[in-house]
Design an enzyme around this catalytic site. Sequence first.
Site, mmCIF file in Angstrom:
data_model
loop_
_atom_site.group_PDB
_atom_site.id
_atom_site.type_symbol
_atom_site.label_atom_id
_atom_site.label_comp_id
_atom_site.label_asym_id
_atom_site.label_seq_id
_atom_site.Cartn_x
_atom_site.Cartn_y
_atom_site.Cartn_z
ATOM 1 N N LYS A 1 -4.064 1.743 -1.840
ATOM 2 C CA LYS A 1 -5.182 2.451 -1.201
ATOM 3 C C LYS A 1 -6.160 2.985 -2.230
ATOM 4 C CE LYS A 1 -3.585 3.424 3.388
ATOM 5 N NZ LYS A 1 -3.280 4.387 4.439
ATOM 6 N N LYS B 1 0.009 -8.641 5.042
ATOM 7 C CA LYS B 1 0.523 -8.128 6.321
ATOM 8 C C LYS B 1 -0.617 -7.944 7.323
ATOM 9 C CE LYS B 1 0.301 -3.192 5.533
ATOM 10 N NZ LYS B 1 0.851 -1.886 5.610
ATOM 11 N N LYS C 1 -5.354 -3.692 10.544
ATOM 12 C CA LYS C 1 -6.634 -3.536 11.243
ATOM 13 C C LYS C 1 -7.814 -3.871 10.349
ATOM 14 C CE LYS C 1 -7.018 1.269 9.945
ATOM 15 N NZ LYS C 1 -5.877 1.335 9.028
HETATM 16 P P1 TYM Z 1 1.415 3.012 9.539
HETATM 17 O O1 TYM Z 1 0.615 3.891 10.425
HETATM 18 O O2 TYM Z 1 0.698 2.232 8.494
HETATM 19 O O3 TYM Z 1 2.250 1.974 10.378
HETATM 20 C C1 TYM Z 1 3.035 2.388 11.474
HETATM 21 C C2 TYM Z 1 4.284 1.551 11.620
HETATM 22 O O4 TYM Z 1 3.974 0.170 11.813
HETATM 23 C C3 TYM Z 1 4.632 -0.618 10.833
HETATM 24 N N1 TYM Z 1 3.749 -1.737 10.467
HETATM 25 C C4 TYM Z 1 4.139 -3.016 10.448
HETATM 26 N N2 TYM Z 1 5.326 -3.601 10.714
HETATM 27 C C5 TYM Z 1 5.402 -4.943 10.621
HETATM 28 N N3 TYM Z 1 4.344 -5.717 10.251
HETATM 29 C C6 TYM Z 1 3.141 -5.173 9.984
HETATM 30 N N4 TYM Z 1 2.103 -5.945 9.660
HETATM 31 C C7 TYM Z 1 2.999 -3.764 10.071
HETATM 32 N N5 TYM Z 1 1.963 -2.912 9.873
HETATM 33 C C8 TYM Z 1 2.439 -1.677 10.129
HETATM 34 C C9 TYM Z 1 4.847 0.333 9.653
HETATM 35 O O5 TYM Z 1 5.890 -0.101 8.818
HETATM 36 C C10 TYM Z 1 5.171 1.624 10.364
HETATM 37 O O6 TYM Z 1 6.522 1.672 10.764
HETATM 38 N N6 TYM Z 1 3.230 6.504 6.566
HETATM 39 C C11 TYM Z 1 3.384 5.850 7.854
HETATM 40 C C12 TYM Z 1 3.257 6.809 9.018
HETATM 41 C C13 TYM Z 1 4.171 7.981 8.933
HETATM 42 C C14 TYM Z 1 5.559 7.991 9.180
HETATM 43 C C15 TYM Z 1 5.979 9.347 8.969
HETATM 44 C C16 TYM Z 1 6.477 7.011 9.537
HETATM 45 C C17 TYM Z 1 3.795 9.251 8.612
HETATM 46 N N7 TYM Z 1 4.866 10.058 8.634
HETATM 47 C C18 TYM Z 1 7.312 9.708 9.118
HETATM 48 C C19 TYM Z 1 7.828 7.403 9.684
HETATM 49 C C20 TYM Z 1 8.226 8.720 9.487
HETATM 50 C C21 TYM Z 1 2.318 4.807 7.957
HETATM 51 O O7 TYM Z 1 1.288 4.866 7.333
HETATM 52 O O8 TYM Z 1 2.594 3.852 8.876
#
Ligand code: TYM
Length: 336
Positions: A118, A200, A203
């Site tokens: 990022k 991956k 968006k």
């Molecule tokens: P975030 O918002 O980027 O993504 C949310 C969830 O979706 C999964 N994910 C994917 N899985 C498979 N293929 C993909 N292309 C793909 N893109 C996204 C991510 O692995 C995630 O499970 N930091 C986290 C959000 C967060 C969080 C937490 C998660 C904040 N606090 C506490 C668990 C526990 C994040 O940015 O995910």
Amino acid sequence: MEENTIVKKRMLSGIQPSGDLHLGNYLGAIKNWADRVNDYECFYFMADLHTITVRQEPAELRKRTVNQLAQYIACGLDPEKNTLFLQSHVPAHSQLGWVLNCYTQFGELSRMTQFKDKSSKHKDNINAGLFTYPVLMAADILLYQPDFVPVGEDQKQHVEICRDIAQRFNSIYGDVFKIPEPMIAENGARIYGLNTPGDKMSKSIPEGCVFLMDRPEDIARKFKRAVTDSDTENCVRYDKVEKPGVANLMDIYRTVTGNSIEEIEREFDGKGYGVFKPAVAEAVIEHLRPIREEAERLMKDKAYLDSVYKDGAERASYVANKTLRKVYKKVGFYQL
Ligand code: TYM
């Protein structure tokens, strides 16, 4: 044992409302949450505090956050069975985040791949929040003492640093935090962009990204343009190295249909991509149709959504504050 004496294991996870939910979020995370609602005590939230590490348009963020709640419910997360809440409604997340900042090393945060990613994408805004993001995420998790954190593969490193921080804290103050395990789905843990099989699904590349709220014709178009492979084999075979685009489509197909890779290879034996791609599109469209329709209905029911997040904030705060009080006491803050 009597049914009412069984203590369920606890799960917690969250998604940033920084964009609309997509098939990667759904197959990597939400579907696994929904598949397990009856077996665990579950806490799921909209990680809105995390989103401002990158600039957001305020009105859009507000709208997306509550729409995300509607989509969680439409995906099968019943608010009666799960605690659904907005991260910013539970101040304990920020409060524990500060404490844990003081138990996390600069060096270990510097190694986080998401930070490196990022900060290279947003060179004009490499803020301290982006750097300490994993600490807030550790607080999100540890407040609820979960056994499991169901996430996609890209978040595994963050759950690991959370475990390290918790172990460090426990080694000083005794057993304050439960040490959580990441729960990574067998299928769907990493879904790639339809037009970028090396990256991956996200968006930021909307043409290769299927959003849960996309109309069927848009989903069909995106799959039609999906990259398969450069050779002329035209054969539906699972090979992540030689045919990553095809393997990705097979992963999507198997996750939504529940069919095994062998069954898929048999189903499309001798049929080629011209038959396979529309079949995957159709399976995804039909899988998402009831979710989209229910989410559209819920998004209009503001009173209901208000009641869900208010109730969720109350339930989440109760659990979170209990952990926070314990932490404050352990580190030596004078009790109010
Ligand atoms: P975030 O918002 O980027 O993504 C949310 C969830 O979706 C999964 N994910 C994917 N899985 C498979 N293929 C993909 N292309 C793909 N893109 C996204 C991510 O692995 C995630 O499970 N930091 C986290 C959000 C967060 C969080 C937490 C998660 C904040 N606090 C506490 C668990 C526990 C994040 O940015 O995910």
